[in-house]
Design a protein around this motif. Structure first.
Motif, short mmCIF file in Angstrom:
data_model
loop_
_atom_site.label_atom_id
_atom_site.label_comp_id
_atom_site.label_asym_id
_atom_site.label_seq_id
_atom_site.Cartn_x
_atom_site.Cartn_y
_atom_site.Cartn_z
N MET A 49 -41.21 31.11 38.84
CA MET A 49 -41.47 29.95 38.04
C MET A 49 -40.79 28.75 38.68
N ALA A 50 -41.40 27.63 38.52
CA ALA A 50 -40.87 26.42 39.14
C ALA A 50 -39.65 25.94 38.37
N ASP A 51 -38.64 25.50 39.10
CA ASP A 51 -37.42 24.99 38.50
C ASP A 51 -37.53 23.47 38.45
N PRO A 52 -37.44 22.83 37.25
CA PRO A 52 -37.63 21.37 37.19
C PRO A 52 -36.50 20.61 37.86
N THR A 53 -35.33 21.24 38.10
CA THR A 53 -34.24 20.50 38.74
C THR A 53 -34.41 20.43 40.24
N ALA A 54 -35.11 21.38 40.83
CA ALA A 54 -35.33 21.38 42.28
C ALA A 54 -36.83 21.45 42.54
N PRO A 55 -37.54 20.32 42.48
CA PRO A 55 -39.00 20.37 42.67
C PRO A 55 -39.34 20.69 44.12
N THR A 56 -40.37 21.50 44.28
CA THR A 56 -40.82 21.85 45.63
C THR A 56 -41.98 20.98 46.05
N ARG A 57 -42.51 20.24 45.12
CA ARG A 57 -43.63 19.35 45.43
C ARG A 57 -43.20 17.90 45.23
N VAL A 58 -43.93 17.02 45.84
CA VAL A 58 -43.68 15.60 45.66
C VAL A 58 -44.37 15.19 44.36
N GLU A 59 -43.58 14.70 43.43
CA GLU A 59 -44.12 14.30 42.13
C GLU A 59 -44.74 12.91 42.25
N PRO A 60 -45.89 12.72 41.65
CA PRO A 60 -46.46 11.37 41.66
C PRO A 60 -45.67 10.47 40.72
N GLN A 61 -45.52 9.26 41.13
CA GLN A 61 -44.79 8.28 40.32
C GLN A 61 -45.80 7.52 39.47
N LEU A 62 -45.54 7.53 38.19
CA LEU A 62 -46.44 6.84 37.28
C LEU A 62 -45.88 5.44 37.01
N ASP A 63 -46.68 4.44 37.20
CA ASP A 63 -46.28 3.07 36.93
C ASP A 63 -47.03 2.63 35.69
N VAL A 64 -46.32 2.64 34.56
CA VAL A 64 -46.97 2.37 33.29
C VAL A 64 -46.80 0.91 32.88
N ARG A 65 -46.14 0.12 33.70
CA ARG A 65 -45.94 -1.29 33.35
C ARG A 65 -47.29 -2.00 33.28
N PRO A 66 -47.53 -2.70 32.17
CA PRO A 66 -48.80 -3.43 32.08
C PRO A 66 -48.80 -4.62 33.03
N SER A 67 -49.92 -4.80 33.71
CA SER A 67 -50.01 -5.94 34.62
C SER A 67 -50.37 -7.17 33.79
N SER A 114 -44.48 18.34 34.79
CA SER A 114 -43.71 19.48 35.25
C SER A 114 -44.04 20.72 34.43
N ARG A 115 -44.19 20.58 33.13
CA ARG A 115 -44.55 21.72 32.28
C ARG A 115 -45.94 22.23 32.64
N ILE A 116 -46.85 21.32 32.93
CA ILE A 116 -48.21 21.74 33.31
C ILE A 116 -48.16 22.52 34.62
N GLU A 117 -47.35 22.05 35.58
CA GLU A 117 -47.22 22.76 36.85
C GLU A 117 -46.59 24.13 36.65
N ASP A 118 -45.59 24.21 35.79
CA ASP A 118 -44.96 25.51 35.50
C ASP A 118 -45.98 26.47 34.88
N LYS A 119 -46.74 25.96 33.93
CA LYS A 119 -47.74 26.80 33.28
C LYS A 119 -48.79 27.26 34.30
N THR A 120 -49.20 26.35 35.19
CA THR A 120 -50.17 26.70 36.23
C THR A 120 -49.60 27.79 37.14
#
Length: 167
Positions: free
Chosen positions: A1-19, A62-68
């Motif tokens: 199972m994937a450990d959320p403290t040590a990700p093995t993949r590059v997580e996408p950065q979400l930019d939610v700031r409204p333009s 991260s939860r979705i990736e763990d479940k996958t």
């Protein structure tokens, strides 16, 4: 199972700031600056900053990736189980084929034994030779008797007896 403290993949950065919506003044300023022949250096891209509002989205990702990952592991276990079952079925089919062929062999053995019993009931060479000799002697004796004494009503005697009398 994937450990959320040590990700093995590059997580996408979400930019939610409204333009911000461009205001007419900003459009005018951009048009004037665009008419200026001196090219302006492009602004450096902003560094990805994780806002506190983005943290739940990253946790959900991260939860979705763990479940996958768990689903993939279950699929791999199921696949290996099915491969083992397939091997067992294949081995059972081979054993059933061997059992069927041994049944065929058993029935063939029974038929050969019955044929052997019938062949053993047939007279041997010595018996056939004795029957042949006896048949020859009986046939020759009957022929001599018929020639010497005749067959009453069918044929008169052809050979005269030694005393010279015929009937």
């Amino acid at each position: 199972m994937a450990d959320p403290t040590a990700p093995t993949r590059v997580e996408p950065q979400l930019d939610v700031r409204p333009s911000p919506a461009p205001s007419p003044v900003a459009e005018l300023r951009a048009a004037v600056e665009g008419a200026n022949p001196a090219p302006a250096a492009p602004p450096p891209p902003p560094a990805p900053v994780v806002a506190p509002a983005d943290r739940p989205a990253l946790d959900q990702l991260s939860r979705i990736e763990d479940k996958t990952a768990r689903i993939e592991e279950k699929y791999a276990r199921s696949e290996s189980l099915l491969n083992r079952v397939e091997d067992r079925v294949e081995r059972a089919a081979v054993r059933m084929g061997e059992a069927a062929s041994s049944q065929d062999m058993a029935s063939l053995r029974g038929e050969v034994a019955a044929l052997d019993r019938r062949v053993r009931g047939i007279p041997g060479f010595a018996t056939l030779l004795l029957v042949g000799v006896l048949s020859g002697l009986i046939g020759a004796g009957a022929t001599v008797a018929a020639l010497r004494y005749g067959v009453p009503g069918l044929m008169p005697p052809l050979v005269t007896p030694v005393g010279g009398q015929t009937r």
